[in-house]
Design a protein around this motif. Structure first.
Motif, PDB file in Angstrom:
ATOM      1  N   ASP A 117      -0.289 -11.905  -0.970  1.00 50.83           N
ATOM      2  CA  ASP A 117       0.985 -12.011  -0.998  1.00 50.83           C
ATOM      3  C   ASP A 117       2.070 -10.938  -0.400  1.00 50.83           C
ATOM      4  O   ASP A 117       3.042 -10.885  -0.430  1.00 50.83           O
ATOM      5  CB  ASP A 117       1.561 -12.276  -2.541  1.00 50.83           C
ATOM      6  CG  ASP A 117       1.238 -10.939  -3.311  1.00 50.83           C
ATOM      7  OD1 ASP A 117       0.427 -10.021  -2.819  1.00 50.83           O
ATOM      8  OD2 ASP A 117       1.721 -10.992  -4.617  1.00 50.83           O
ATOM      9  N   GLY A 118       1.050 -10.011   0.451  1.00 50.56           N
ATOM     10  CA  GLY A 118       1.983  -9.106   1.171  1.00 50.56           C
ATOM     11  C   GLY A 118       2.016  -7.968   0.655  1.00 50.56           C
ATOM     12  O   GLY A 118       2.626  -6.800   1.142  1.00 50.56           O
ATOM     13  N   PHE A 119       1.819  -7.339  -0.805  1.00 49.84           N
ATOM     14  CA  PHE A 119       1.776  -6.349  -1.269  1.00 49.84           C
ATOM     15  C   PHE A 119       0.710  -5.272  -0.632  1.00 49.84           C
ATOM     16  O   PHE A 119      -0.224  -5.370  -0.615  1.00 49.84           O
ATOM     17  CB  PHE A 119       1.740  -6.425  -2.768  1.00 49.84           C
ATOM     18  CG  PHE A 119       1.961  -5.205  -3.492  1.00 49.84           C
ATOM     19  CD1 PHE A 119       3.027  -4.688  -4.089  1.00 49.84           C
ATOM     20  CD2 PHE A 119       0.734  -4.357  -3.920  1.00 49.84           C
ATOM     21  CE1 PHE A 119       3.306  -3.576  -4.653  1.00 49.84           C
ATOM     22  CE2 PHE A 119       0.840  -3.158  -4.488  1.00 49.84           C
ATOM     23  CZ  PHE A 119       2.126  -2.713  -4.927  1.00 49.84           C
ATOM     24  N   ILE A 120       1.332  -4.096  -0.250  1.00 51.12           N
ATOM     25  CA  ILE A 120       0.625  -3.175   0.414  1.00 51.12           C
ATOM     26  C   ILE A 120       0.131  -2.196  -0.661  1.00 51.12           C
ATOM     27  O   ILE A 120       0.621  -1.714  -1.286  1.00 51.12           O
ATOM     28  CB  ILE A 120       1.623  -2.289   1.383  1.00 51.12           C
ATOM     29  CG1 ILE A 120       2.081  -2.935   2.329  1.00 51.12           C
ATOM     30  CG2 ILE A 120       0.487  -1.087   1.875  1.00 51.12           C
ATOM     31  CD1 ILE A 120       3.287  -2.387   3.144  1.00 51.12           C
ATOM     32  N   MET A 176      -3.121  -1.171   7.227  1.00 56.86           N
ATOM     33  CA  MET A 176      -2.651  -1.650   5.925  1.00 56.86           C
ATOM     34  C   MET A 176      -3.830  -2.400   5.200  1.00 56.86           C
ATOM     35  O   MET A 176      -4.428  -3.178   5.942  1.00 56.86           O
ATOM     36  CB  MET A 176      -1.518  -1.986   5.904  1.00 56.86           C
ATOM     37  CG  MET A 176      -0.307  -1.619   6.115  1.00 56.86           C
ATOM     38  SD  MET A 176       1.266  -2.422   5.910  1.00 56.86           S
ATOM     39  CE  MET A 176       1.935  -2.468   7.766  1.00 56.86           C
ATOM     40  N   LEU A 177      -4.102  -1.936   3.998  1.00 55.33           N
ATOM     41  CA  LEU A 177      -4.588  -2.913   3.141  1.00 55.33           C
ATOM     42  C   LEU A 177      -3.657  -3.771   2.194  1.00 55.33           C
ATOM     43  O   LEU A 177      -3.040  -3.067   1.280  1.00 55.33           O
ATOM     44  CB  LEU A 177      -5.716  -2.115   2.133  1.00 55.33           C
ATOM     45  CG  LEU A 177      -6.551  -2.937   1.120  1.00 55.33           C
ATOM     46  CD1 LEU A 177      -7.665  -3.729   1.647  1.00 55.33           C
ATOM     47  CD2 LEU A 177      -7.095  -1.936   0.279  1.00 55.33           C
TER      48      LEU A 177
END
Length: 141
Positions: free
Chosen positions: A78-81, A73-74
């Motif tokens: 803040d954790g948004f993919i 994953m990129l």
């Protein structure tokens, strides 16, 4: 999902505003879709531990859950993919072996290069060749 099944499902769902008399609880803002959310959560909890017959599942002997699916994953800080890729086994287009981790990183960063971004990654994906390639494409890490 087939087109006919999708249309049948869409015809059965109704999320329009109802009169106030039919509202069950004023503190539950999701009362109209609560049943759908409960079904979804129940299904996900059943599927999560399902091993199935995937030809590309991974076995890691040191993990508590020994079988799983490898997902790259990129993410934003803040954790948004932003983008993800899934390892599908030895027949994966990016191939295995030397330089595989570089190919994974460059594949995920394909649309983000030459923009001056900074990338943070695990040391498994770090290499001199990748750092050199990214430096030429104005991406730092």
């Amino acid at each position: 999902m087939s087109r006919d099944r999708f249309l049948l499902t869409m015809g059965a769902l109704h999320f329009a505003k109802n009169p106030e008399a039919r509202k069950p609880k004023p503190d539950d803002r999701l009362y109209k879709i609560r049943a759908v959310l409960n079904i979804f959560n129940t299904s996900m909890s059943e599927v999560y531990y399902w091993r199935g017959r995937l030809s590309f599942r991974q076995y890691v002997k040191n993990k508590r859950h020994k079988y799983g699916i490898k997902v790259y994953m990129l993410n934003n800080p803040d954790g948004f993919i932003n983008k993800c890729a899934m390892y599908t086994g030895m027949l994966d287009d990016s191939g295995r072996g030397k330089g595989y981790s570089e190919k994974v990183v460059l594949n995920l960063l394909q649309d983000k290069l030459n923009a001056g971004h900074h990338v943070y990654m695990d040391n498994y994906y770090n290499s001199f060749g990748l750092a050199k390639t990214q430096l030429y494409q104005k991406t730092h890490y």
